[in-house]
Motif scaffolding. Structure first.
Motif, mmCIF file in Angstrom:
data_model
loop_
_atom_site.group_PDB
_atom_site.id
_atom_site.type_symbol
_atom_site.label_atom_id
_atom_site.label_comp_id
_atom_site.label_asym_id
_atom_site.label_seq_id
_atom_site.Cartn_x
_atom_site.Cartn_y
_atom_site.Cartn_z
ATOM 1 N N SER A 134 58.537 61.755 31.210
ATOM 2 C CA SER A 134 59.955 61.651 30.844
ATOM 3 C C SER A 134 60.558 63.053 30.867
ATOM 4 O O SER A 134 59.830 64.042 30.861
ATOM 5 C CB SER A 134 60.107 61.019 29.456
ATOM 6 N N ASP A 135 61.902 63.117 30.876
ATOM 7 C CA ASP A 135 62.564 64.414 31.035
ATOM 8 C C ASP A 135 62.321 65.357 29.860
ATOM 9 O O ASP A 135 62.509 66.565 29.985
ATOM 10 C CB ASP A 135 64.080 64.215 31.231
ATOM 11 N N SER A 136 61.928 64.786 28.711
ATOM 12 C CA SER A 136 61.708 65.660 27.558
ATOM 13 C C SER A 136 60.222 66.010 27.370
ATOM 14 O O SER A 136 59.870 66.806 26.513
ATOM 15 C CB SER A 136 62.252 65.001 26.289
ATOM 16 N N ARG A 169 69.399 68.019 37.727
ATOM 17 C CA ARG A 169 68.327 67.316 37.032
ATOM 18 C C ARG A 169 67.442 66.546 38.027
ATOM 19 O O ARG A 169 66.217 66.582 37.953
ATOM 20 C CB ARG A 169 68.934 66.348 36.008
ATOM 21 N N ASN A 170 68.081 65.886 38.995
ATOM 22 C CA ASN A 170 67.298 65.117 39.970
ATOM 23 C C ASN A 170 66.395 66.012 40.810
ATOM 24 O O ASN A 170 65.242 65.677 41.079
ATOM 25 C CB ASN A 170 68.229 64.318 40.896
ATOM 26 N N GLU A 179 66.646 72.274 33.172
ATOM 27 C CA GLU A 179 68.045 72.018 33.500
ATOM 28 C C GLU A 179 68.970 72.884 32.624
ATOM 29 O O GLU A 179 69.922 73.478 33.116
ATOM 30 C CB GLU A 179 68.395 70.543 33.340
ATOM 31 N N SER A 188 59.955 71.589 30.214
ATOM 32 C CA SER A 188 60.274 70.178 30.502
ATOM 33 C C SER A 188 61.451 70.126 31.471
ATOM 34 O O SER A 188 62.111 71.146 31.713
ATOM 35 C CB SER A 188 60.657 69.435 29.210
ATOM 36 N N VAL A 189 61.699 68.956 32.015
ATOM 37 C CA VAL A 189 62.845 68.791 32.927
ATOM 38 C C VAL A 189 64.126 69.163 32.176
ATOM 39 O O VAL A 189 64.981 69.899 32.694
ATOM 40 C CB VAL A 189 62.918 67.330 33.449
ATOM 41 N N ASP A 190 64.245 68.673 30.923
ATOM 42 C CA ASP A 190 65.435 68.987 30.110
ATOM 43 C C ASP A 190 65.603 70.504 29.960
ATOM 44 O O ASP A 190 66.699 71.041 30.138
ATOM 45 C CB ASP A 190 65.295 68.396 28.689
ATOM 46 N N ARG A 218 63.543 67.173 38.600
ATOM 47 C CA ARG A 218 62.609 66.072 38.343
ATOM 48 C C ARG A 218 61.746 65.820 39.588
ATOM 49 O O ARG A 218 60.528 65.667 39.486
ATOM 50 C CB ARG A 218 63.390 64.816 37.974
#
Ligand SMILES: Cc1cc2nc3c(=O)[nH]c(=O)nc-3n(C[C@H](O)[C@H](O)[C@H](O)COP(=O)(O)OP(=O)(O)OC[C@H]3O[C@@H](n4cnc5c(N)ncnc54)[C@H](O)[C@@H]3O)c2cc1C
Lengths: 384, 86
Positions: free
Chosen positions: B21-23, B4-5, B69, B64-66, B8
């Motif tokens: 934001s991650d979402s 995740r890092n 991942e 998205s980041v989410d 991001r």
């Protein structure tokens, strides 16, 4: 500077050095003697295609599994550099063909790969990449060519224009709008009904690139024509192709610039004016110095981008940077060369005037100079 | 968390360090351009040693980041299970 190794001695492997020698030999023996004739006649002789088939060059960027040469990005660059010295139209035909081959190898379905890659690798079929439409090329995702689902097929309506190789190509990657989203299709141009091709000639440069307009009128293509997924036609499929295309165009520009520089140095070291050699006049020295700087910076950035692409698979920002530096440089270098040669360079018997016209085209294809500037400017912040 | 890092950090650099934001759906927010998708695919393949197939080209995998991942985790799990199956 070690003058024995040229202006910019790039580090190459033994294989790369040997490959470059064979590319240069091909260009000197088979291309340069007919390069101006191709340009004058605005057509590509069959013999060029045949010779490239013998040398396996149509498969330069295609994996060995499908009968290609699978050259690394540095060797591909050296091939483009040699072809740039020879004839830009031949280079452009090979670039679009290879862009299609490399996209198919990466994003094509198994069926598409099996059917087309062996033929493309051998030069048994030729490929085009059709992005640009009559209303504009830079705003490439604003597509007017519409594709609609119809049972087990797609129906295609719209036009593509300025498409290199399309006078004779057998297959093309065509990007159109499906459900309002940019989507890529592989279309067998010999099979599709309702397609008309209109030959385009008389361009300022790239005379021999076999340009045509493709007009799809109610054409039905099978569902299996889709490449990748709906909506990824521009960002992934065309993006992947352009990443390679920009690198190749950049190396081709190096070839043009190097030839112009060498010819200018040779000419100005002989030609007399006001009792001195041209090269002894400081205003000429200034032009030569500018040309040396442009050639060196172009080679350096291309070398860097090939390395980045070999390491990472893609090199979006580096390719844009190379394209920007090398194409604007080749326009300046060929302009200086034409100035140094005077009327002799403007004659149809001189390569210089052809390099000068082709260099201008280099600033338009695979994204114009302004498009590269926009891309680089937009991405700048990520580096700081 | 490490994945995740890395994701991001990659994205944050490419959205000119805008608040994210991650979402957040990076495509809907208009934070990225057309060449971003290609860079993202290359990053995912290189960073996590997975292969992105043509079937994986679905916007929900990358928006998205989410999502990225989740996609990376499923690919990594997929390659582990195929090694086990062999
Ligand atoms: C010899 C040749 C071969 C080609 N081969 C192919 C091919 O094989 N396949 C293919 O798909 N296309 C091909 N093209 C088309 C080429 O890709 C386009 O010409 C190019 O993308 C530019 O599009 P355009 O000519 O429609 O100019 P436009 O997009 O109309 O742009 C006109 C001018 O405005 C500038 N401009 C546009 N938008 C902006 C902006 N936002 N900000 C600042 N300036 C802007 C452009 O840089 C350009 O200078 C070929 C062209 C030539 C000349």
């Amino acid at each position: 500077m070690n003058t024995d190794r040229g202006l910019f001695p790039i580090d190459l492997t033994e294989n790369q050095i040997e490959s470059e020698k064979s590319f240069v030999k091909f260009v000197e023996e088979d291309i340069l003697p007919i390069a101006d004739k191709i340009d004058r006649e605005d057509d590509m002789p069959e013999s060029v295609f045949e010779r490239m088939t013998e040398l396996g060059l149509w498969g330069a960027a295609i994996p060995k599994t499908y009968g290609g040469m699978e050259l690394d990005n540095m060797t591909l660059g050296l091939l483009a550099r040699a072809l740039g010295r020879g004839n830009a139209s031949i280079l452009s035909l090979l670039i679009v063909h290879s862009m299609v081959g490399s996209v198919l190898s990466r994003w094509g379905t198994n069926e598409q790969k099996q059917e087309w890659l062996p033929k493309l690798a051998k030069g048994d079929a030729y490929a085009s990449l059709a992005l640009t439409e009559p209303q504009g090329g830079s705003d490439a995702s604003n597509l007017k060519l519409v594709v609609e689902k119809e049972g087990d097929s797609f129906r295609v309506n719209g036009k593509k224009t300025w498409i290199s190789g399309a006078q004779h190509s057998d297959v093309a990657i065509v990007v159109g709008s499906l459900e309002g989203k940019p989507t890529a299709f592989l279309i067998d141009l010999n099979e599709v009904e309702g397609l008309s091709r209109k030959k385009i000639q008389g361009m300022v440069g790239f005379r021999g690139a076999m340009l045509a307009e493709l007009d799809f009128e109610n054409c039905l293509i099978p569902k299996s024509s889709l490449i990748g997924r709906v909506g990824f036609g521009f960002s992934i499929v065309a993006g992947y192709a352009l990443d390679l295309g920009r690198l190749w165009v950049s190396w081709g520009c190096c070839g043009i610039s190097e030839s112009c520089l060498k010819m200018s140095v040779d000419y100005s070291a002989e030609r007399m004016s006001f009792g001195n050699k041209l090269l002894d006049h400081q205003l000429i020295q200034k032009m030569i110095a500018d040309m040396m700087a442009d050639v060196t910076s172009s080679l350096l950035v291309c070398y860097h981008t090939s390395k980045a692409r070999d390491e990472n698979g893609t090199a979006v920002d580096e390719s844009a940077m190379s394209k920007y530096i090398a194409s604007t440089a080749s326009r300046r270098v060929s302009d200086n060369a034409l100035q140094i040669f005077g009327a002799a360079g403007c004659s149809e018997s001189s390569h210089i005037q052809r390099y000068w016209r082709d260099a201008k085209i280099m600033e338009l294809i695979e994204g114009t100079t302004q498009i590269q500037q926009i891309l680089l400017g937009r991405h700048a912040k990520r580096y700081f | 968390m490490e994945n995740r890092n890395a994701i991001r950090a990659f994205i944050q650099k490419r959205v000119n360090h805008k608040e994210l934001s991650d979402s957040d759906n990076i495509f809907k927010l208009g934070f990225v351009d057309s060449m971003f998708a290609l860079q993202l695919v290359s990053f995912v393949e290189k960073e996590f040693s997975v292969v992105v197939e043509d079937d994986d080209l679905v916007i929900d995998n990358f928006n998205s980041v989410d999502a990225i991942e989740r996609f990376v985790n499923s690919k990594v799990a997929g390659s582990v299970s195929s090694i086990v199956a062999e």
